[in-house]
Design a protein around this motif. Structure first.
Motif, PDB file in Angstrom:
ATOM      1  N   ALA A  22       0.833  -1.201   0.000  1.00 34.38           N
ATOM      2  CA  ALA A  22       0.000   0.000   0.000  1.00 34.38           C
ATOM      3  C   ALA A  22       0.871   1.255   0.000  1.00 34.38           C
ATOM      4  O   ALA A  22       0.607   2.224  -0.734  1.00 34.38           O
ATOM      5  CB  ALA A  22      -0.931  -0.010   1.214  1.00 34.38           C
ATOM      6  N   ALA A  23       1.914   1.250   0.827  1.00 37.26           N
ATOM      7  CA  ALA A  23       2.837   2.387   0.852  1.00 37.26           C
ATOM      8  C   ALA A  23       3.552   2.550  -0.485  1.00 37.26           C
ATOM      9  O   ALA A  23       3.814   3.674  -0.939  1.00 37.26           O
ATOM     10  CB  ALA A  23       3.861   2.196   1.974  1.00 37.26           C
ATOM     11  N   LEU A  24       3.844   1.423  -1.128  1.00 34.57           N
ATOM     12  CA  LEU A  24       4.505   1.459  -2.430  1.00 34.57           C
ATOM     13  C   LEU A  24       3.629   2.151  -3.473  1.00 34.57           C
ATOM     14  O   LEU A  24       4.085   3.018  -4.225  1.00 34.57           O
ATOM     15  CB  LEU A  24       4.837   0.034  -2.860  1.00 34.57           C
ATOM     16  N   LEU A  25       2.350   1.795  -3.509  1.00 34.70           N
ATOM     17  CA  LEU A  25       1.436   2.442  -4.451  1.00 34.70           C
ATOM     18  C   LEU A  25       1.247   3.908  -4.104  1.00 34.70           C
ATOM     19  O   LEU A  25       1.106   4.759  -5.003  1.00 34.70           O
ATOM     20  CB  LEU A  25       0.092   1.710  -4.460  1.00 34.70           C
ATOM     21  N   LEU A  26       1.253   4.235  -2.819  1.00 34.81           N
ATOM     22  CA  LEU A  26       1.159   5.626  -2.400  1.00 34.81           C
ATOM     23  C   LEU A  26       2.368   6.416  -2.885  1.00 34.81           C
ATOM     24  O   LEU A  26       2.243   7.542  -3.386  1.00 34.81           O
ATOM     25  CB  LEU A  26       1.058   5.688  -0.876  1.00 34.81           C
ATOM     26  N   ASP A  27       3.541   5.817  -2.763  1.00 32.23           N
ATOM     27  CA  ASP A  27       4.758   6.459  -3.273  1.00 32.23           C
ATOM     28  C   ASP A  27       4.660   6.710  -4.775  1.00 32.23           C
ATOM     29  O   ASP A  27       5.007   7.789  -5.269  1.00 32.23           O
ATOM     30  CB  ASP A  27       5.976   5.578  -2.988  1.00 32.23           C
ATOM     31  N   TYR A  54       5.530   9.789   7.355  1.00 36.00           N
ATOM     32  CA  TYR A  54       6.237  10.780   6.550  1.00 36.00           C
ATOM     33  C   TYR A  54       5.517  11.051   5.228  1.00 36.00           C
ATOM     34  O   TYR A  54       5.297  12.194   4.839  1.00 36.00           O
ATOM     35  CB  TYR A  54       7.663  10.302   6.269  1.00 36.00           C
ATOM     36  N   ARG A  55       5.098   9.976   4.567  1.00 38.71           N
ATOM     37  CA  ARG A  55       4.462  10.153   3.262  1.00 38.71           C
ATOM     38  C   ARG A  55       3.083  10.807   3.393  1.00 38.71           C
ATOM     39  O   ARG A  55       2.733  11.695   2.614  1.00 38.71           O
ATOM     40  CB  ARG A  55       4.342   8.802   2.559  1.00 38.71           C
ATOM     41  N   LEU A  56       2.292  10.402   4.403  1.00 44.39           N
ATOM     42  CA  LEU A  56       0.975  11.002   4.584  1.00 44.39           C
ATOM     43  C   LEU A  56       1.093  12.474   4.977  1.00 44.39           C
ATOM     44  O   LEU A  56       0.290  13.308   4.546  1.00 44.39           O
ATOM     45  CB  LEU A  56       0.188  10.231   5.646  1.00 44.39           C
TER      46      LEU A  56
END
Length: 817
Positions: free
Chosen positions: A122-127, A497-499
């Motif tokens: 999920a984090a990968l797709l968000l990136d 960090y990403r959010l």
């Protein structure tokens, strides 16, 4: 972002259809093979079929662009869909697809490790959706994919004729065209190559396939450990270098996938009951697909086929006969499936693979010396610690996967699996892959070739084997729990960090997000403030993807006469002959900067105008060069910039030895020497200060670590400062000129104090004690200093077993001619 995704709804639908058809084709392909009953029941066949999908989709794209060169993009896409669709229908009709399916309950892992694995994806797709494409190699692949999309002809790759393409990019790669062909099809589905959304999905797709294979094999090998599959998957996907590569659209996940598929084939295709030719066919096809992933994949058959000796009943003579019976035809099939790009490379480059384009081969540029010192591989101890044993000492890249894999030696001689089928060979197969790679690396280093150990990314290919070994060897619940908690914290930090970044950029499009990337300002200047017909000599050609201008890459063979020039004026004339109007410089240096006249050319305000500067990235405009100027530069021993620190006169023309300057040179003073222990490899993630003391100007600084170990973490810094005049001269620019001697790699950072700006790198280069010549240790860089700055701090770093002496360190005010 929402508007961008809505505009890509149709292309995304097309991409999902491509994934579905390719997955069906993959299941049809592997369903006909003789999988061992245990492997089939554990889902190894299903995982292998799904994992084949991105490679089959890309292979179809290669075939179509070869068979229908220049055809309309819609026709090529239709042909790709048709090819994959026919194979899918054949698999469904013949029952091959059905033979790969297993109950869903047997496949879906449960528990914290499984949840974290899904969290990483999920984090990968968000990136992929939120972070612009900014990684160097990924932008180069995107540029090559754009060229292939524009031409729709496989002959456009590799990019060896830059003058035929609008970008001017030169990419003499020997990698097979599989990856860039799939990127081109992503652009075709979008109807253009400006957006990079679909190309960002290729690497995660491949990582998902590799993860599925690793999880299935770990499930098969550890029936008494239900969490082993999820743990192996988590260890793989959470490896920092592999995850960041997948998020950045790097090619690394492709060879990792190729190795995972090949390992699944050699382990999972039945040794005990199947006809030898069926097993040879399955292994050969998988090896052939792996060969298409990356030029590094030529190692995959060498890592996989010798492992056939480990399998099968009987003693070594019988195993040898069986291995040869399967291995020889498997190799032949692999070459038939995947050998075409390597035969083509022989015709283009004279060898199947190469990492030595013409500019790399120029002796005067000394690229081997650069890589040896910049990568920290100068001594035998460094070659062992940071080369051969890289997976264990580059924790910032590989985390603890390879350390955990060593626990397998605490298991005695018991196999990973309990059941008596082919799974009993999984542990020796995984150990064999890692052992054969390290053996090959030792042999290559002994022969003076450091290619297998020079790059952290190359050893990622060993991760599938290491992750399975680690998951199977972690027999202690407390250790497994601790690792899950540690990796969970890693994921939590990443997501927070990403959010937070997304919240601050809510509603911002890709262009707005690119503004936060420091190098983009230079590209924006090129795009907005230079003529459309400008030609840019770029020392970082990857970034030019966003410039909308034609480049001349520093690797372009047309630059050989330029690199042969020793003086700046004739060097500028050589660039003008190529139509170059501007020069694009990053903050770091490469050998073409300091081993040619380029550094002196850019330091000379008579020959170049500093048109833009931000965050250490610069754009220079070449001033007009006449034939008279060309002749003036020839035969002179010093350049305008070279004499700037020595107090020469003012206002003279190019190549006369006189700079355009506005005031006296300022000398750096109050030198101090500090010692640091730096963690995080070349990324310098954490610095531990070990003390500072006064240092006499001109004294030699030596490394503080007397041992041959941990030299990459050993850093020595010399700092000094210069007070800036309260009443500034008419200079808008300054020239930092350093004359250095010593051995090792040195970096120069400047920090204008009182201006509210961060320190920035202005140059780096290796020093070799054997260097001779006036410019052998010169580091000079032109830049602007912010108006509010009261002083300029200089920091020179030299790492590992090195020495450094500063002969001269001055700051010279410059004015335009």
């Amino acid at each position: 972002m929402t508007a961008q995704l809505l505009s890509l709804a149709l292309p995304l639908s097309g991409w999902l259809l491509l994934m579905a058809l390719a997955s069906g084709a993959g299941l049809a392909l592997v369903g006909a093979w003789p999988w061992a009953p245990g492997a089939r029941a554990a889902g190894v066949a299903l995982a292998a079929g799904l994992a084949c999908a991105p490679l089959l989709a890309a292979f179809a794209a290669v075939v179509v662009m070869w068979a229908l060169p220049g055809a309309a993009a819609a026709w090529q896409l239709s042909a790709i869909f048709a090819m994959l669709g026919v194979v899918t229908l054949v698999g469904v009709g013949s029952g091959a697809t059905r033979r790969t399916l297993v109950p869903r309950a047997a496949l879906l892992p449960r528990g914290p490790a499984a949840v974290l694995t899904w969290g990483f994806f999920a984090a990968l797709l968000l990136d992929c959706a939120a972070v612009p494409l900014i990684q160097n190699d990924a932008l180069e692949y995107a540029t090559a994919g754009r060229i292939l999309f524009d031409s729709r002809d496989l002959a456009s790759y590799p990019v060896l004729q830059p003058q035929l393409h609008a970008s001017g990019f030169f990419g003499p790669w020997t990698h097979p065209p599989l990856y860039v062909a799939l990127l081109a099809q992503g652009f075709a589905l979008q109807g253009g190559s400006e957006a990079t959304v679909l190309m960002r999905l290729v690497a995660p797709w491949c990582l998902a396939g590799a993860t599925a294979c690793v999880a299935a094999m770990a499930r098969w090998a550890n029936p008494a450990r239900p969490d082993a599959a999820a743990l192996a998957a988590l260890l793989l996907v959470s490896t920092p270098l592999l995850y960041l590569g997948a998020a950045s659209a790097l090619i690394d996940t492709l060879p990792v996938l190729g190795l995972a598929l090949s390992l699944a084939a050699v382990a999972g295709l039945s040794v005990l009951a199947s006809p030898w030719w069926q097993r040879a066919l399955g292994i050969g096809v998988m090896l052939g697909l792996a060969l298409w992933t990356h030029s590094q994949a030529v190692l995959v058959p060498l890592l996989i086929l010798p492992l056939l000796f480990l399998q099968g009943p009987g003693r070594w003579p019988a195993r040898l006969a069986t291995a040869l019976k399967v291995g020889v035809p498997a190799l032949a099939i692999a070459l038939l499936v995947g050998g075409a790009p390597y035969w083509r490379n022989v015709g283009l480059f004279g060898s199947p693979i190469s990492d030595n384009p013409l500019i790399f081969a120029l002796p005067a540029l000394d690229w081997p010396g650069y890589f040896k010192l910049q990568r920290g591989l100068a001594s035998t101890a460094e070659l062992v610690q940071y080369g051969l044993l890289k997976p264990w000492f580059a924790i910032e890249a590989y985390a603890f996967v390879f350390w955990l894999a060593l626990l397998v030696f605490m298991q005695g001689r018991q196999p990973l699996a309990v059941q008596q089928d082919s799974a009993v060979w999984l542990r020796p197969l995984c150990l064999g892959v890692i052992g054969l790679y390290l053996l090959g690396a030792v042999l290559s280093v002994a022969l003076g070739v450091d290619l297998m150990v020079r790059n952290e990314r190359y050893m990622l290919i060993l991760l599938p084997a290491a992750a399975m070994l680690a998951a199977g060897a972690m027999n202690w619940p407390l250790l497994r729990g601790a690792m899950v908690v540690l990796i969970g914290l890693q994921l939590a930090v990443l997501l927070v960090y990403r959010l937070g970044q997304l919240n601050s950029e809510r509603g911002a499009g890709e262009g707005a997000r690119l503004q936060r990337w420091p190098p983009y300002a230079a590209l924006s200047h090129l795009k907005q403030h230079t003529p459309v017909a400008s030609v840019v000599f770029s020392m970082k050609p990857a970034d030019m993807f966003y410039s909308a201008r034609t480049m001349v890459s520093y690797l372009d063979p047309r630059l050989v006469p330029f690199y042969a020039e020793r003086e700046p004026a004739p060097a500028a004339a050589r660039l003008s002959e190529l139509g170059v109007t501007h020069v694009h410089m990053p903050d770091y240096w490469l050998p073409p900067v300091y081993h040619s006249a380029l550094a002196a050319l850019l330091a000379d305000p008579v020959l170049t105008d500093l048109a833009f500067e931000a965050n250490g990235y610069q754009i220079y405009r070449l001033r007009g060069i006449t034939d008279k100027d060309k002749d003036k530069g020839k035969g002179k021993g010093t350049s305008a910039s070279a004499s700037a620190g020595a107090g020469a006169g003012t206002g003279a023309g190019p190549g006369t030895g006189a700079p355009a300057r506005c005031g006296e040179a300022l000398n750096f003073e109050q030198w101090r020497r500090s010692r640091e222990f730096v963690l995080g490899g070349r990324k310098n993630l954490w610095r531990v200060k070990l003390g500072q003391m006064a240092f006499a100007a001109g004294e030699e600084s030596r490394s503080w670590n007397p041992t041959p170990l941990f030299l990459r973490e050993t850093n020595t810094a010399l700092t000094a400062e210069v007070a800036l005049p309260k009443v500034r001269p008419a200079a808008a620019e300054w020239l930092l000129r350093l004359e250095l001697e010593g051995e090792g790699y040195v970096q120069a950072h400047v920090h204008p104090r009182g201006a509210g700006v961060a320190p920035r790198l202005v140059g780096d280069r290796p020093l070799a004690g054997a260097d001779v010549g006036a410019e052998s240790g010169v580091l000079q860089r032109r830049f602007r200093i912010e108006a509010g700055a009261q002083r300029l701090d200089l920091r020179l770093e030299h790492r590992a077993d090195s020495r450094l002496r500063v002969r001269l360190a001055t700051l010279v005010p410059l004015c335009a001619p």
